[in-house]
Design a protein around this motif. Structure first.
Motif, PDB file in Angstrom:
ATOM      1  N   LYS A 143     -50.701   5.694  12.647  1.00 21.21           N
ATOM      2  CA  LYS A 143     -51.495   5.242  11.502  1.00 21.21           C
ATOM      3  C   LYS A 143     -51.604   3.714  11.517  1.00 21.21           C
ATOM      4  O   LYS A 143     -50.666   3.034  11.111  1.00 21.21           O
ATOM      5  CB  LYS A 143     -50.829   5.708  10.204  1.00 21.21           C
ATOM      6  CG  LYS A 143     -50.690   7.225  10.047  1.00 21.21           C
ATOM      7  CD  LYS A 143     -51.968   7.852   9.563  1.00 21.21           C
ATOM      8  CE  LYS A 143     -51.846   9.307   9.175  1.00 21.21           C
ATOM      9  NZ  LYS A 143     -51.279   9.555   7.860  1.00 21.21           N
ATOM     10  N   ASN A 162     -60.312   6.647   5.893  1.00 29.42           N
ATOM     11  CA  ASN A 162     -59.369   6.162   4.889  1.00 29.42           C
ATOM     12  C   ASN A 162     -58.604   7.333   4.264  1.00 29.42           C
ATOM     13  O   ASN A 162     -57.407   7.258   4.001  1.00 29.42           O
ATOM     14  CB  ASN A 162     -60.139   5.376   3.822  1.00 29.42           C
ATOM     15  CG  ASN A 162     -59.222   4.469   3.042  1.00 29.42           C
ATOM     16  OD1 ASN A 162     -58.221   3.994   3.565  1.00 29.42           O
ATOM     17  ND2 ASN A 162     -59.546   4.248   1.779  1.00 29.42           N
ATOM     18  N   ALA A 166     -54.450   8.393   4.618  1.00 23.66           N
ATOM     19  CA  ALA A 166     -53.529   8.589   3.484  1.00 23.66           C
ATOM     20  C   ALA A 166     -52.931   9.992   3.427  1.00 23.66           C
ATOM     21  O   ALA A 166     -52.034  10.248   2.620  1.00 23.66           O
ATOM     22  CB  ALA A 166     -54.275   8.294   2.184  1.00 23.66           C
ATOM     23  N   GLU A 167     -53.430  10.887   4.277  1.00 19.53           N
ATOM     24  CA  GLU A 167     -52.937  12.276   4.244  1.00 19.53           C
ATOM     25  C   GLU A 167     -51.858  12.495   5.317  1.00 19.53           C
ATOM     26  O   GLU A 167     -51.762  11.722   6.273  1.00 19.53           O
ATOM     27  CB  GLU A 167     -54.112  13.240   4.492  1.00 19.53           C
ATOM     28  CG  GLU A 167     -55.049  13.315   3.301  1.00 19.53           C
ATOM     29  CD  GLU A 167     -56.311  14.127   3.579  1.00 19.53           C
ATOM     30  OE1 GLU A 167     -57.029  14.411   2.616  1.00 19.53           O
ATOM     31  OE2 GLU A 167     -56.573  14.459   4.752  1.00 19.53           O
ATOM     32  N   ASP A 172     -46.128  14.901  10.218  1.00 14.25           N
ATOM     33  CA  ASP A 172     -45.619  15.036   8.849  1.00 14.25           C
ATOM     34  C   ASP A 172     -45.539  16.509   8.456  1.00 14.25           C
ATOM     35  O   ASP A 172     -44.573  16.939   7.810  1.00 14.25           O
ATOM     36  CB  ASP A 172     -46.519  14.286   7.854  1.00 14.25           C
ATOM     37  CG  ASP A 172     -46.465  12.776   8.066  1.00 14.25           C
ATOM     38  OD1 ASP A 172     -45.354  12.243   8.230  1.00 14.25           O
ATOM     39  OD2 ASP A 172     -47.534  12.137   8.091  1.00 14.25           O
ATOM     40  N   ASP A 191     -41.517  12.302   1.412  1.00 14.34           N
ATOM     41  CA  ASP A 191     -42.239  11.783   0.240  1.00 14.34           C
ATOM     42  C   ASP A 191     -42.815  10.397   0.471  1.00 14.34           C
ATOM     43  O   ASP A 191     -43.150   9.697  -0.472  1.00 14.34           O
ATOM     44  CB  ASP A 191     -41.296  11.719  -0.974  1.00 14.34           C
ATOM     45  CG  ASP A 191     -40.789  13.102  -1.330  1.00 14.34           C
ATOM     46  OD1 ASP A 191     -41.493  14.067  -1.003  1.00 14.34           O
ATOM     47  OD2 ASP A 191     -39.681  13.206  -1.894  1.00 14.34           O
ATOM     48  N   ARG A 192     -42.924   9.993   1.726  1.00 12.33           N
ATOM     49  CA  ARG A 192     -43.326   8.605   1.963  1.00 12.33           C
ATOM     50  C   ARG A 192     -44.833   8.412   1.762  1.00 12.33           C
ATOM     51  O   ARG A 192     -45.574   9.382   1.599  1.00 12.33           O
ATOM     52  CB  ARG A 192     -42.927   8.186   3.384  1.00 12.33           C
ATOM     53  CG  ARG A 192     -43.579   9.003   4.411  1.00 12.33           C
ATOM     54  CD  ARG A 192     -43.046   8.863   5.800  1.00 12.33           C
ATOM     55  NE  ARG A 192     -44.054   9.411   6.689  1.00 12.33           N
ATOM     56  CZ  ARG A 192     -45.058   8.708   7.147  1.00 12.33           C
ATOM     57  NH1 ARG A 192     -45.164   7.434   6.871  1.00 12.33           N
ATOM     58  NH2 ARG A 192     -45.963   9.283   7.907  1.00 12.33           N
ATOM     59  N   ASP A 193     -45.254   7.142   1.809  1.00  7.67           N
ATOM     60  CA  ASP A 193     -46.682   6.799   1.784  1.00  7.67           C
ATOM     61  C   ASP A 193     -47.227   7.046   3.196  1.00  7.67           C
ATOM     62  O   ASP A 193     -46.888   6.335   4.135  1.00  7.67           O
ATOM     63  CB  ASP A 193     -46.805   5.312   1.381  1.00  7.67           C
ATOM     64  CG  ASP A 193     -48.245   4.824   1.447  1.00  7.67           C
ATOM     65  OD1 ASP A 193     -49.127   5.609   1.876  1.00  7.67           O
ATOM     66  OD2 ASP A 193     -48.486   3.653   1.081  1.00  7.67           O
ATOM     67  N   PHE A 194     -48.064   8.076   3.322  1.00 13.03           N
ATOM     68  CA  PHE A 194     -48.517   8.485   4.655  1.00 13.03           C
ATOM     69  C   PHE A 194     -49.466   7.483   5.307  1.00 13.03           C
ATOM     70  O   PHE A 194     -49.765   7.597   6.490  1.00 13.03           O
ATOM     71  CB  PHE A 194     -49.190   9.861   4.575  1.00 13.03           C
ATOM     72  CG  PHE A 194     -48.263  10.956   4.149  1.00 13.03           C
ATOM     73  CD1 PHE A 194     -47.152  11.267   4.926  1.00 13.03           C
ATOM     74  CD2 PHE A 194     -48.485  11.662   2.983  1.00 13.03           C
ATOM     75  CE1 PHE A 194     -46.273  12.285   4.542  1.00 13.03           C
ATOM     76  CE2 PHE A 194     -47.612  12.674   2.586  1.00 13.03           C
ATOM     77  CZ  PHE A 194     -46.507  12.981   3.366  1.00 13.03           C
ATOM     78  N   SER A 195     -49.967   6.536   4.515  1.00 14.93           N
ATOM     79  CA  SER A 195     -50.955   5.602   5.093  1.00 14.93           C
ATOM     80  C   SER A 195     -50.284   4.452   5.855  1.00 14.93           C
ATOM     81  O   SER A 195     -50.969   3.697   6.532  1.00 14.93           O
ATOM     82  CB  SER A 195     -51.863   5.043   3.993  1.00 14.93           C
ATOM     83  OG  SER A 195     -51.122   4.214   3.148  1.00 14.93           O
ATOM     84  N   VAL A 196     -48.962   4.314   5.725  1.00 12.03           N
ATOM     85  CA  VAL A 196     -48.295   3.227   6.461  1.00 12.03           C
ATOM     86  C   VAL A 196     -47.683   3.797   7.744  1.00 12.03           C
ATOM     87  O   VAL A 196     -47.365   4.988   7.805  1.00 12.03           O
ATOM     88  CB  VAL A 196     -47.207   2.505   5.616  1.00 12.03           C
ATOM     89  CG1 VAL A 196     -47.803   1.882   4.381  1.00 12.03           C
ATOM     90  CG2 VAL A 196     -46.081   3.452   5.242  1.00 12.03           C
ATOM     91  N   TYR A 198     -45.490   5.284  10.543  1.00 12.69           N
ATOM     92  CA  TYR A 198     -44.261   6.081  10.469  1.00 12.69           C
ATOM     93  C   TYR A 198     -43.110   5.302  11.109  1.00 12.69           C
ATOM     94  O   TYR A 198     -43.271   4.727  12.178  1.00 12.69           O
ATOM     95  CB  TYR A 198     -44.485   7.402  11.222  1.00 12.69           C
ATOM     96  CG  TYR A 198     -43.275   8.292  11.265  1.00 12.69           C
ATOM     97  CD1 TYR A 198     -42.939   9.096  10.179  1.00 12.69           C
ATOM     98  CD2 TYR A 198     -42.461   8.330  12.401  1.00 12.69           C
ATOM     99  CE1 TYR A 198     -41.820   9.904  10.215  1.00 12.69           C
ATOM    100  CE2 TYR A 198     -41.339   9.146  12.445  1.00 12.69           C
ATOM    101  CZ  TYR A 198     -41.016   9.931  11.358  1.00 12.69           C
ATOM    102  OH  TYR A 198     -39.904  10.736  11.392  1.00 12.69           O
TER     103      TYR A 198
END
Ligand code: HEM
Length: 296
Positions: A143, A162, A166-167, A172, A191-196, A198
């Motif tokens: 990502k 975009n 974020a998904e 994941d 539960d992390r922010d998937f857009s950043v 890994y």
């Protein structure tokens, strides 16, 4: 005697097919498909270049669809079907990677005579402007939001990418599935922010180690792990063949960003999907630690 056979044109439009089409041409859209190659140069090899890139585009889209199907199957806890779908992704990488043979004849002169006409016709381009590849890479879990900048002129594709950014990626969904199977995937990973990007970690490494701990245990999960490795290998092989084609046709020239193209590409070779599945191999199969007092 004239033995030329005169063929009468048969009745058009078999039942079901639109007028002027056969069932095959209607189903495969052959007229449309073969109207999609528009060379910009008079180089005789440009058709091979366009076809090769367009076939790659079709395979990237196919891989996207397959990964999305596999994600839905994992979310439904259907490991067997998810593995079958992912095995198709492994298979698709073979013809995708073979497309490089179709343009292996290119010398720097061949490439530049085509690219210079493309720049003159459409402006300065880079394959980073290709949204299918980026969507596939996001789905594989790599990502990098900075690549969105190339899609400003294509708002619909910018929105689409975009959203995918974020998904959850395929990885994941695999980790969430392993958690539901009772493996110790930390909540912070799920539960992390998937857009950043890994961040690989020791706990997930340990999960893979546990899956592979016993030769005959967790065979279904081991098969999932091996299929993911095959996918990562297919992806990395494409990147290697791309790098070699760049070395062969472009050398050390500055590319889109003004820096040497090879220098830009080299670090991306380390972007290998499913990181802990690889790093855990440094200790999978090690004998269990023994208490030093027990040693003879
Ligand atoms: C053989 C001649 C080729 C050369 C010299 C070349 C060169 C490059 C360079 C220098 C980059 C880095 C970004 C940039 O500066 O534009 C790049 C990226 C890329 N190229 Fe090519 N390329 C070639 C062929 C192709 C073909 C045929 C495809 C598609 C089928 C392709 C797809 C890509 C993709 C997807 C990226 C992004 C890679 C990533 O994000 O890691 N390239 N290419």
């Amino acid at each position: 005697m004239n033995d030329t056979v005169k063929h009468e044109r048969p009745d058009p439009a078999p039942a079901g097919a639109p007028t002027g089409q056969t069932p095959y041409s209607a189903w495969m859209r052959t007229d449309m498909l073969h109207s999609l190659q528009h060379p910009v140069s008079d180089h005789p090899g440009e058709h091979a270049w366009i076809t090769s890139v367009q076939v790659s585009e079709l395979y990237w889209m196919l891989i996207i669809r397959e990964i999305q199907i596999a994600q839905a199957q994992l979310r439904a806890d259907d490991l067997a079907q998810a593995c079958r779908t992912l095995q198709r992704v492994v298979a698709h990488h073979e013809p995708l990677n073979a497309t490089w043979r179709s343009i292996a004849w290119m010398t720097p002169t061949d490439l530049l005579s085509i690219l210079s006409r493309a720049v003159a016709t459409y402006g300065k381009d880079t394959a980073l402007q290709g949204w299918t590849y980026r969507q596939m890479v996001y789905l594989l879990g790599i990502k990098q939001a900075e690549h969105l900048q190339h899609f400003m002129p294509q708002p619909q594709r910018w929105d689409q990418l975009n959203k995918v950014l974020a998904e959850p990626s395929l990885y994941d969904d695999v980790l969430a599935y392993l958690h539901r199977r009772g493996l110790a995937v930390p909540a912070a990973v799920l539960d992390r922010d998937f857009s950043v990007p890994y961040e690989p970690g020791k706990a997930v490494e340990q999960v893979w180690r546990d899956i592979y701990a016993g030769q005959d245990d967790n065979l279904g999960l081991q098969q999932l792990g091996e299929t993911l490795c095959d996918i990562a290998e297919g992806f990395s092989t494409w990147k290697h063949l791309h790098l070699m084609a760049t070395r062969r046709t472009f050398g050390g020239r500055p590319a889109y960003f003004g820096t040497e193209g090879i220098a830009w590409l080299l670090p991306t070779m380390n972007e290998i999907p499913f990181p802990e599945l690889w790093s855990a191999r440094g200790f999978i199969g090690d004998p269990p630690a023994v208490c030093p007092h027990m040693r003879k």
